[in-house]
Design a protein around this motif. Structure first.
Motif, mmCIF file in Angstrom:
data_model
loop_
_atom_site.group_PDB
_atom_site.id
_atom_site.type_symbol
_atom_site.label_atom_id
_atom_site.label_comp_id
_atom_site.label_asym_id
_atom_site.label_seq_id
_atom_site.Cartn_x
_atom_site.Cartn_y
_atom_site.Cartn_z
ATOM 1 N N LEU A 161 12.341 -77.258 -31.685
ATOM 2 C CA LEU A 161 13.601 -76.624 -31.310
ATOM 3 C C LEU A 161 14.717 -77.146 -32.206
ATOM 4 O O LEU A 161 14.615 -78.249 -32.753
ATOM 5 N N PRO A 162 15.802 -76.393 -32.367
ATOM 6 C CA PRO A 162 16.952 -76.927 -33.107
ATOM 7 C C PRO A 162 17.375 -78.274 -32.535
ATOM 8 O O PRO A 162 17.422 -78.456 -31.313
ATOM 9 N N PRO A 163 17.705 -79.237 -33.414
ATOM 10 C CA PRO A 163 17.912 -80.621 -32.966
ATOM 11 C C PRO A 163 19.358 -81.026 -32.735
ATOM 12 O O PRO A 163 19.637 -82.218 -32.611
ATOM 13 N N GLY A 164 20.288 -80.080 -32.706
ATOM 14 C CA GLY A 164 21.692 -80.446 -32.770
ATOM 15 C C GLY A 164 22.125 -80.509 -34.227
ATOM 16 O O GLY A 164 21.569 -79.799 -35.070
ATOM 17 N N ASP A 165 23.077 -81.342 -34.536
ATOM 18 C CA ASP A 165 23.584 -81.449 -35.907
ATOM 19 C C ASP A 165 22.818 -82.545 -36.639
ATOM 20 O O ASP A 165 23.182 -83.715 -36.614
ATOM 21 N N TRP A 166 21.753 -82.150 -37.310
ATOM 22 C CA TRP A 166 20.884 -83.096 -38.008
ATOM 23 C C TRP A 166 21.653 -83.850 -39.090
ATOM 24 O O TRP A 166 21.446 -85.052 -39.289
ATOM 25 N N SER A 167 22.544 -83.171 -39.797
ATOM 26 C CA SER A 167 23.280 -83.798 -40.896
ATOM 27 C C SER A 167 24.203 -84.905 -40.409
ATOM 28 O O SER A 167 24.568 -85.802 -41.176
ATOM 29 N N LYS A 168 24.567 -84.880 -39.145
ATOM 30 C CA LYS A 168 25.419 -85.929 -38.573
ATOM 31 C C LYS A 168 24.627 -86.951 -37.778
ATOM 32 O O LYS A 168 25.199 -87.753 -37.039
ATOM 33 N N GLY A 169 23.294 -86.901 -37.932
ATOM 34 C CA GLY A 169 22.460 -87.919 -37.313
ATOM 35 C C GLY A 169 21.874 -87.565 -35.973
ATOM 36 O O GLY A 169 21.167 -88.386 -35.376
ATOM 37 N N GLU A 170 22.131 -86.368 -35.471
ATOM 38 C CA GLU A 170 21.540 -85.996 -34.183
ATOM 39 C C GLU A 170 20.044 -85.731 -34.360
ATOM 40 O O GLU A 170 19.615 -85.161 -35.361
ATOM 41 N N ARG A 171 19.293 -86.134 -33.348
ATOM 42 C CA ARG A 171 17.838 -86.009 -33.399
ATOM 43 C C ARG A 171 17.317 -85.407 -32.093
ATOM 44 O O ARG A 171 16.440 -85.927 -31.433
ATOM 45 N N GLY A 172 17.879 -84.255 -31.769
ATOM 46 C CA GLY A 172 17.523 -83.580 -30.527
ATOM 47 C C GLY A 172 18.652 -83.674 -29.522
ATOM 48 O O GLY A 172 19.520 -84.557 -29.598
ATOM 49 N N ILE A 173 18.637 -82.755 -28.554
ATOM 50 C CA ILE A 173 19.707 -82.716 -27.552
ATOM 51 C C ILE A 173 19.175 -82.609 -26.128
ATOM 52 O O ILE A 173 19.958 -82.532 -25.187
ATOM 53 N N ALA A 174 17.864 -82.656 -25.941
ATOM 54 C CA ALA A 174 17.299 -82.370 -24.623
ATOM 55 C C ALA A 174 17.685 -83.396 -23.564
ATOM 56 O O ALA A 174 17.700 -83.079 -22.375
ATOM 57 N N SER A 175 18.004 -84.621 -23.956
ATOM 58 C CA SER A 175 18.378 -85.630 -22.971
ATOM 59 C C SER A 175 19.881 -85.904 -22.948
ATOM 60 O O SER A 175 20.320 -86.827 -22.251
ATOM 61 N N LEU A 176 20.655 -85.121 -23.683
ATOM 62 C CA LEU A 176 22.075 -85.435 -23.822
ATOM 63 C C LEU A 176 22.918 -84.754 -22.744
ATOM 64 O O LEU A 176 22.995 -83.520 -22.689
ATOM 65 N N PRO A 177 23.558 -85.527 -21.869
ATOM 66 C CA PRO A 177 24.425 -84.931 -20.847
ATOM 67 C C PRO A 177 25.552 -84.118 -21.476
ATOM 68 O O PRO A 177 26.132 -84.499 -22.500
ATOM 69 N N GLY A 178 25.821 -82.973 -20.881
ATOM 70 C CA GLY A 178 26.881 -82.112 -21.366
ATOM 71 C C GLY A 178 26.461 -81.110 -22.416
ATOM 72 O O GLY A 178 27.268 -80.263 -22.824
ATOM 73 N N ARG A 179 25.203 -81.168 -22.845
ATOM 74 C CA ARG A 179 24.714 -80.256 -23.892
ATOM 75 C C ARG A 179 23.701 -79.247 -23.335
ATOM 76 O O ARG A 179 22.957 -78.631 -24.096
ATOM 77 N N LEU B 184 5.734 -75.645 -28.979
ATOM 78 C CA LEU B 184 7.073 -75.970 -29.462
ATOM 79 C C LEU B 184 7.387 -77.412 -29.092
ATOM 80 O O LEU B 184 7.167 -77.834 -27.945
ATOM 81 N N HIS B 185 7.917 -78.151 -30.046
ATOM 82 C CA HIS B 185 8.294 -79.548 -29.799
ATOM 83 C C HIS B 185 9.774 -79.629 -29.466
ATOM 84 O O HIS B 185 10.616 -79.126 -30.215
ATOM 85 N N VAL B 186 10.080 -80.305 -28.368
ATOM 86 C CA VAL B 186 11.452 -80.519 -27.921
ATOM 87 C C VAL B 186 11.829 -81.964 -28.212
ATOM 88 O O VAL B 186 11.260 -82.892 -27.627
ATOM 89 N N MET B 187 12.791 -82.185 -29.102
ATOM 90 C CA MET B 187 13.247 -83.535 -29.411
ATOM 91 C C MET B 187 14.237 -84.015 -28.359
ATOM 92 O O MET B 187 15.154 -83.286 -27.970
ATOM 93 N N ALA B 188 14.059 -85.254 -27.933
ATOM 94 C CA ALA B 188 14.841 -85.778 -26.813
ATOM 95 C C ALA B 188 16.267 -86.124 -27.199
ATOM 96 O O ALA B 188 17.205 -85.904 -26.426
ATOM 97 N N GLY B 189 16.450 -86.702 -28.384
ATOM 98 C CA GLY B 189 17.771 -87.149 -28.792
ATOM 99 C C GLY B 189 17.935 -88.657 -28.671
ATOM 100 O O GLY B 189 17.013 -89.381 -28.263
ATOM 101 N N LEU B 190 19.114 -89.137 -29.016
ATOM 102 C CA LEU B 190 19.392 -90.567 -29.085
ATOM 103 C C LEU B 190 20.074 -91.059 -27.811
ATOM 104 O O LEU B 190 20.862 -90.354 -27.195
ATOM 105 N N LEU B 191 19.740 -92.289 -27.461
ATOM 106 C CA LEU B 191 20.363 -92.969 -26.325
ATOM 107 C C LEU B 191 21.283 -94.038 -26.885
ATOM 108 O O LEU B 191 20.829 -95.067 -27.396
ATOM 109 N N ASP B 192 22.584 -93.821 -26.800
ATOM 110 C CA ASP B 192 23.544 -94.745 -27.392
ATOM 111 C C ASP B 192 23.730 -96.009 -26.564
ATOM 112 O O ASP B 192 24.029 -97.080 -27.095
ATOM 113 N N ASP B 193 23.566 -95.899 -25.252
ATOM 114 C CA ASP B 193 23.806 -97.023 -24.348
ATOM 115 C C ASP B 193 22.663 -97.093 -23.352
ATOM 116 O O ASP B 193 22.445 -96.148 -22.578
#
Length: 264
Positions: free
Chosen positions: A61-79, A102-111
């Motif tokens: 699936l589209p991962p968010g903004d890959w060029s800005k370091g996003e690696r998926g959005i499936a776990s991101l609140p508000g998205r 289809l592979h769903v990328m989870a995204g990054l956990l900042d905290d």
């Protein structure tokens, strides 16, 4: 016998992307996968598959903004709304390309303190994706990824991924077992393949390979892939094995590891 799919995002980079289909077919591959197809018109991708006798196996699936370091959005609140739109886009491509995974990328956990909030969003989005994908006979995959390659990635371990699948409890949500990532994080590959292959909820829906530690060809490094390929056959795995590695030099020149398996 294992069926191998060339990952065209990482292999054949000596060619333009659209020319990688022909190069993979020439080397004996019958399936292809890649990270993201969305910058290429889907009809053009379909033409390449048909022209070279290739099967589309998988994409993300589209991962968010890959060029800005996003690696998926499936776990991101508000998205959540963006996630639904990304799923619609991926399903539209899959209808034409014919892949059933289809592979769903989870995204990054900042905290780390936000893990439970991210997990709740992740489970809700995955349940939604599986429900829509089931209507089109598509399986949704989640993949544990090591934090050396993607620091902060939400999902890192095989048991965590299987627990999520079991909690959601639908047949078309499975784990993408990347042997490279698993070895970097936790090792004990054979035992985990045996443990997880045939779970009722979860299980292993797709396998990917690369050498460890440098992510080159699978015959370079510390993993005995010949042993693992035989084990995977013994476990009656029916899916594809994606070759998601960075060739050490020219792709075709590094395929000696593959030739014995194509000859079987």
């Amino acid at each position: 016998m294992p069926r191998f799919a060339a990952n065209l995002s990482m292999m054949y980079n000596e060619h333009a992307f659209i020319d990688r289909f022909a190069a993979a077919a020439k080397d004996g591959f019958t399936g292809v996968e890649y990270l993201f197809p969305y910058e290429v018109p889907v009809a053009q991708l379909r033409q390449q598959l048909d022209e070279h006798g290739l099967q589309q196996v998988l994409f993300n699936l589209p991962p968010g903004d890959w060029s800005k370091g996003e690696r998926g959005i499936a776990s991101l609140p508000g998205r959540e709304d963006e996630f639904k739109q990304s799923l619609d886009q991926a399903l539209a491509y899959a209808r034409v390309l014919g892949n059933d995974k289809l592979h769903v990328m989870a995204g990054l956990l900042d905290d780390e303190n936000d893990r439970q909030r991210h997990r709740a969003v992740y489970l809700k989005n995955l349940a939604y994706a599986a429900l829509l994908a089931a209507k089109e006979n598509i399986t949704v995959l989640i993949e544990p990824i090591n934090t050396r390659d993607i620091p902060g990635y939400f999902l890192n371990r095989q048991d965590e991924a299987q627990e999520i699948c079991a909690e959601i409890g639908v047949e078309n949500l499975q784990v993408q077992f990347d042997i490279y990532h698993c070895q970097v994080v936790e090792g004990d590959i054979a035992v985990k393949l045996q443990r997880d292959m045939q779970r009722k909820h979860g299980g292993i829906g797709h396998i990917q390979i690369a050498g460890v530690p440098d992510r080159h060809e699978p015959d370079l490094g510390e993993i005995n892939y010949s042993y693992l390929f035989t084990l995977i056959d013994q476990l009656a795995y029916q899916g594809w094995i994606g070759c998601e590695y960075r060739p050490k030099a020219a792709t075709s020149a590094g395929l000696d590891w593959l030739k014995p398996w194509l000859a079987k």
